[in-house]
Every structure is written in structure tokens, then in C-alpha cells.
Write an enzyme that holds these catalytic residues in place. Structure first.
Site, short mmCIF file in Angstrom:
data_model
loop_
_atom_site.label_atom_id
_atom_site.label_comp_id
_atom_site.label_asym_id
_atom_site.label_seq_id
_atom_site.Cartn_x
_atom_site.Cartn_y
_atom_site.Cartn_z
N ARG A 69 63.82 35.94 -8.07
CA ARG A 69 62.53 36.60 -7.91
C ARG A 69 62.68 37.96 -7.21
NH1 ARG A 69 57.80 35.02 -3.85
NH2 ARG A 69 56.07 36.15 -4.80
N GLY A 79 62.36 50.75 -10.64
CA GLY A 79 63.62 50.35 -11.24
C GLY A 79 64.48 49.56 -10.27
N SER A 83 64.95 49.27 -3.57
CA SER A 83 63.88 49.83 -2.75
C SER A 83 63.07 48.73 -2.07
CB SER A 83 62.96 50.72 -3.58
OG SER A 83 62.45 50.03 -4.71
N ASN A 98 54.62 41.01 -2.41
CA ASN A 98 55.95 40.82 -1.83
C ASN A 98 55.95 40.09 -0.51
OD1 ASN A 98 57.23 42.11 -3.97
ND2 ASN A 98 57.07 44.14 -3.03
N HIS A 194 60.74 30.44 -14.41
CA HIS A 194 59.90 29.50 -13.66
C HIS A 194 60.35 28.06 -13.84
CE1 HIS A 194 56.28 32.49 -13.48
NE2 HIS A 194 57.26 32.82 -12.67
N ASP A 256 67.04 24.98 -17.13
CA ASP A 256 67.17 24.49 -18.49
C ASP A 256 65.87 24.83 -19.22
OD1 ASP A 256 65.37 22.76 -17.36
OD2 ASP A 256 66.69 21.02 -17.36
#
Length: 335
Positions: A69, A79, A83, A98, A194, A256
Site C-alpha cells: 500500500r 510518481g 515523497s 495517508n 486487496h 492468490d
């Protein structure tokens, strides 16, 4: 019900069951093995990063999903330039999506180990990409080759953070991915991360009680899952209990194709996850991934492609000495 800004955090996790070696296509100045022969010793910096990641993930399996993540959240803003790691009163770390990101300390630990063996050479941006790859492998998802050669960015602003929300429709999510040069299939594969990791009640509670201000639950959710999630996340409760994104609980920490099987059965937890299996734009891809065994390889390919988004190379950016601060003492960070 309209979600708050804090609900814009996507929990982006892991990968499959077979070991795979995949050599990606080179992107711009990135290349596999970029750091070979760039250190004074014969030390392999990728092995150093792998050891640091393994130490931590072996103690906390949930960190694997967190590192995937972290890579996603970095690449989608300015990008893949690290950062997201920079500290500051209004840096990317402080943006609502975040606030629940973790794994920063794992990257710092790996950076310290790398600096001891090869000072001033390896970027934090590359360490994030390597750590995500290692997290995938530690979650039984196979090993893909990481392209390296990125340099670190100098700017980190919360105001630049515009990540796709878990309440987005497929079309809205596709628009966000398209801006990064990622196509519809890339999106379905990357959201398939996920298959490992967790989300929290806040990010899907509207689906349980008041979906789109209807006063009713989301009609696309499996009734048994609805009952289970209502027990975990009571209405009007401040409880923010973690919930596995892959509702096959035997597969929570394994990458999977189980996630795709669950959303076909209307057992997706996040709205965007469930819509992947229902929207005409994506349902055929979801069905293919649910019924075949090729997800780990294809996920690795999508991760490599995402890892090349808007990278800094050559004389651009910098190589930070520490991942949470820039080497430049001027106010270039904007905070």
C-alpha cells in the site's frame, strides 16, 4: 452517505501461491540490476533490503500488505519518488488518505542497513519498490524482478494527494488510474492486491446501513456478509474494527486469486471492490482472474508498470541520506 476525506484511504495489499521469476520490460532509465557493481564491496543491496523486510514481516504479517500500500500511495502522487516518506507539517503523510499508512519505519531500517554497506548510492524510492516486491514474495505471491534507478523527490505536499477513493465507481477509478498511464486491466490487477490486508468500518459502514442515502444497505452485498459486518460495525458506533478485505479468512495473508472469487460471490467489503465484479467494463477480467491461476505473475507485471510512473532518474531529484528528510536545506518542500 458521502464519505469524509479520511475515507479516501485504499487498503492496498498482496499476492499468490507459486514462486515466479518475472523480468519486466525496462521503463525509461530504470533497469533490473541497476545497482550491480555500484558499491565498493560485492554487497547486493537488494539482498540487504530483503533481509530487513523479512525481519519485520516475520514478526508482523500485516506489514506485508502495508508495504504494498505504501508503494501504491507513493506512486499515485508525484510518481514513485519517495515523497510520501518526507516529514513536515503539511507533507503527504498528513493528508487524510495517508493517516493510516504504515511501514515507514521498515523503509528507514532498510535504508540504514543499505547506507552502512553502500553510502549515498541507493534511493529511498528504490527501497520502497524493493520492499513491496519482497513483501509480495513473503506472502507466497512469487518473486518478480524490480527495475531500479529511481531518484528521490524534493517536494511533498498534502495538497497534492488525490488518491482514488474506495467509494468510487469503476469509471471514476479508471479515470484516476488512466492519469497515471495505467489501463483498465492494470487497475483490476492492482486492486486485486486487496487479497491481503485489512480495511476499517469507517470505509464501508455506509454500505451496511445507508447506502447512497437510501436508508437501506447496499443491495449488491451478500446477506450473510451484511449480517456479519453489521455485528462487527454497529450503526452509529465509533468502533473502527479491522476487517479482512478477502473474506476467505484462510487466505487473509496469502496473495492468490481468492479475492476475485469472493467479489464474484458478492462478498466484497469496499464498494469499489464489489463493483469490479458487477460493472460491464471489468466483470469479464474479474471472472478470468477468479477462474485461472495466473494472478501472481500478472500482479507482478502490474506492479512493475506502476513502479515506473513519473520516476525521477539521472540528474533529477536526489539520493537522500535519510528517507524522511531531504538533503536540500532550502524550503523546496513547501512546508
Amino acid at each position: 452517505m458521502k464519505m469524509s476525506a479520511a475515507a479516501a484511504a485504499l487498503a492496498l495489499p498482496l499476492i499468490g501461491l507459486i514462486l515466479v521469476n518475472f523480468t519486466g520490460q525496462c521503463h525509461a532509465a530504470l533497469q533490473v540490476g541497476f545497482y550491480k557493481d555500484k558499491c565498493m564491496s560485492d554487497t547486493d543491496v537488494e539482498d540487504i533490503v530483503s533481509s530487513a523486510v523479512a525481519r519485520r514481516v516475520n514478526r508482523d504479517r500485516g506489514l506485508a500488505a502495508a508495504l504494498i500500500r505504501l508503494h501504491f500511495h507513493d506512486c499515485f502522487v508525484n510518481g514513485c519518488d519517495a515523497s510520501i516518506l518526507l516529514d513536515g507539517a503539511s507533507s503527504e503523510k498528513t493528508a487524510p488518505p495517508n493517516l493510516s499508512v504504515r511501514g515507514y519505519d521498515v523503509i528507514e531500517e532498510a535504508k540504514r542497513d543499505v547506507e552502512e554497506a553502500c553510502p549515498g548510492v541507493v534511493s529511498c524510492a528504490d527501497i520502497i519498490a524493493m520492499a513491496a516486491r519482497d513483501a509480495v514474495e513473503l506472502s507466497e505471491g512469487g518473486r518478480y524482478n524490480v527495475e531500479t534507478g529511481r531518484r528521490d523527490g524534493l517536494i511533498s505536499l498534502a495538497s497534492n494527494v488525490d488518491l482514488p477513493s474506495p467509494t468510487f465507481s469503476v469509471s471514476q477509478s479508471m479515470a484516476a488510474f488512466s492519469k497515471k498511464g495505467l489501463n483498465l486491466t492494470d487497475m483490476v490487477l492492482l486492486l486485486g492486491g486487496h487479497t491481503v490486508g485489512f480495511t476499517h468500518c469507517l470505509l464501508f459502514q455506509d454500505r451496511l446501513y445507508n447506502f447512497q442515502n437510501s436508508g437501506k444497505p447496499d443491495p449488491t452485498m451478500d446477506l450473510m456478509l451484511l449480517k456479519q459486518l453489521r455485528f462487527i460495525c454497529p450503526q452509529n458506533s465509533t468502533r473502527n474494527t479491522p476487517v479482512s478485505l478477502d473474506q476467505n479468512l484462510l487466505s487473509t495473508f496469502i496473495v492468490d486469486n481468492s479475492f476475485y472469487k469472493q467479489i464474484i460471490g458478492k462478498r466484497g467489503v469496499l464498494q469499489i471492490d464489489q463493483e469490479l465484479a458487477l460493472d460491464p467494463l471489468t466483470k469479464d477480467t474479474v471472472f478470468s482472474l477468479a477462474t485461472c491461476n495466473g494472478f501472481p505473475v500478472r500482479f507482478g507485471q502490474a506492479m512493475v508498470k506502476m513502479g515506473a510512473v513519473d520516476v525521477l532518474t539521472g540528474s533529477q531529484g536526489e539520493i537522500r541520506k535519510s528517507c524522511n528528510v531531504t538533503n536540500n536545506d532550502s524550503n523546496v518542500l513547501g512546508f
